[in-house]
Scaffold this active site. Structure first.
Site, PDB file in Angstrom:
ATOM      1  N   SER A  40       0.981  -1.270   0.166  1.00  0.00           N
ATOM      2  CA  SER A  40       0.151  -0.102   0.055  1.00  0.00           C
ATOM      3  C   SER A  40       0.762   1.267  -0.067  1.00  0.00           C
ATOM      4  O   SER A  40       0.357   2.240  -0.427  1.00  0.00           O
ATOM      5  CB  SER A  40      -0.904   0.323   1.336  1.00  0.00           C
ATOM      6  N   HIS A 248      -0.616   5.866   6.632  1.00  0.00           N
ATOM      7  CA  HIS A 248      -0.170   5.856   5.363  1.00  0.00           C
ATOM      8  C   HIS A 248       0.256   7.137   4.910  1.00  0.00           C
ATOM      9  O   HIS A 248      -0.117   8.322   5.507  1.00  0.00           O
ATOM     10  CB  HIS A 248      -1.198   5.283   4.421  1.00  0.00           C
TER      11      HIS A 248
END
Length: 267
Positions: A40, A248
């Site tokens: 990711s 993230h």
């Protein structure tokens, strides 16, 4: 008149040389074949604006591979990175585009193997430090014992399929700023332990990359001063509107962190 003819000839020669250099540079860029692999952090989760065709892989138009494609315009670009991928997933599902003509590869994987997302979940949801530290120790044990072998299997396969490619391995950033008081309800002890675990992952990944002759994309220095709870974070804390993006890199993290680290290592 003779002097004018000489000057004219020199200018014509310089102009021809300039055109030749320009054509050479364009040919070199046009001949590059780039394949982006990973999890990711490489697909761009957190950067937003996900490509509809990428489905659950959540490949962002602002991910560092997409940015490289926009800026450098390689003649061929294969964006294979996928949210949630482990090294085994990359090995089994992402290597299809690699071949003898591939000139550049980026890869970032290993955190999911060690259960890094579950580490964060455990540390954030538990009030006490003990459960967090225990889960981190499990992840560290896995990373030390099993991750090197998994990385070797993946890196060997990349090298076998794309023997002429420059391969850049991207690491992970430290998530938290330390010693700045309250930070998303997570103690300084937890923050430091999570950062130390990220350092361990980077140490293992960079070591195995070097053993295979691959280049290391050091994101740590570029994220320095921009961790969660800093004045300008390159990372999401808890994103209540899209929890998948939590922890993230955001758009700035992809552009100023991962993209910069990649291009510096790729040369």
């Amino acid at each position: 008149m003779k002097l004018r003819r000489i000057i004219s000839a020199v200018l014509a020669s310089l102009l021809t040389a300039g055109l030749a250099l320009t054509s050479s540079g364009t040919a070199q860029a046009a001949g590059e074949e780039y394949v982006a692999l990973g999890d990711s952090y490489s697909s761009g989760v957190g950067a937003g604006d996900y490509l509809p065709e990428s489905g659950s892989c959540l490949r962002s138009k602002y991910a560092y591979p997409s940015e490289y494609n926009r800026q450098r315009k390689p003649s061929k670009f294969s964006f294979m990175a996928c949210s949630g991928a482990t090294t085994v997933d990359v090995l089994n599902t992402q290597l299809g585009p690699l071949n003898a003509s591939t000139t550049l590869v980026s890869v970032g994987a290993g955190g999911n193997d060690a259960g890094f997302s579950d580490v964060i979940r455990t540390c954030v949801l538990n009030i006490t430090d003990s459960a967090c530290i225990s889960r981190i120790n499990q992840a560290r044990d896995f990373a030390n014992r099993q991750l090197p072998g998994r990385l070797d299997a993946l890196y060997n396969a990349i090298k076998q399929r794309a023997p002429k490619a420059r391969v850049v391995v991207l690491g992970v950033a430290q998530l938290y700023t330390l010693d700045n008081g309250f930070c998303a309800g997570i103690s300084n002890t937890k923050r430091k332990a999570i950062n130390d675990a990220a350092d361990l992952l980077n140490s293992i990944m960079s070591g195995r990359a070097a053993a295979h002759g691959f280049r290391w994309g050091n994101v740590q220095r570029l994220f320095s001063g921009h961790a969660i709870c800093s004045d300008q974070s390159y990372l999401w804390d808890v994103n209540v509107t899209n929890t998948t993006e939590s922890y993230h890199p955001n758009m700035l993290g992809q552009r100023r962190g991962y993209y910069e680290a990649f291009v510096r290592a790729a040369g």
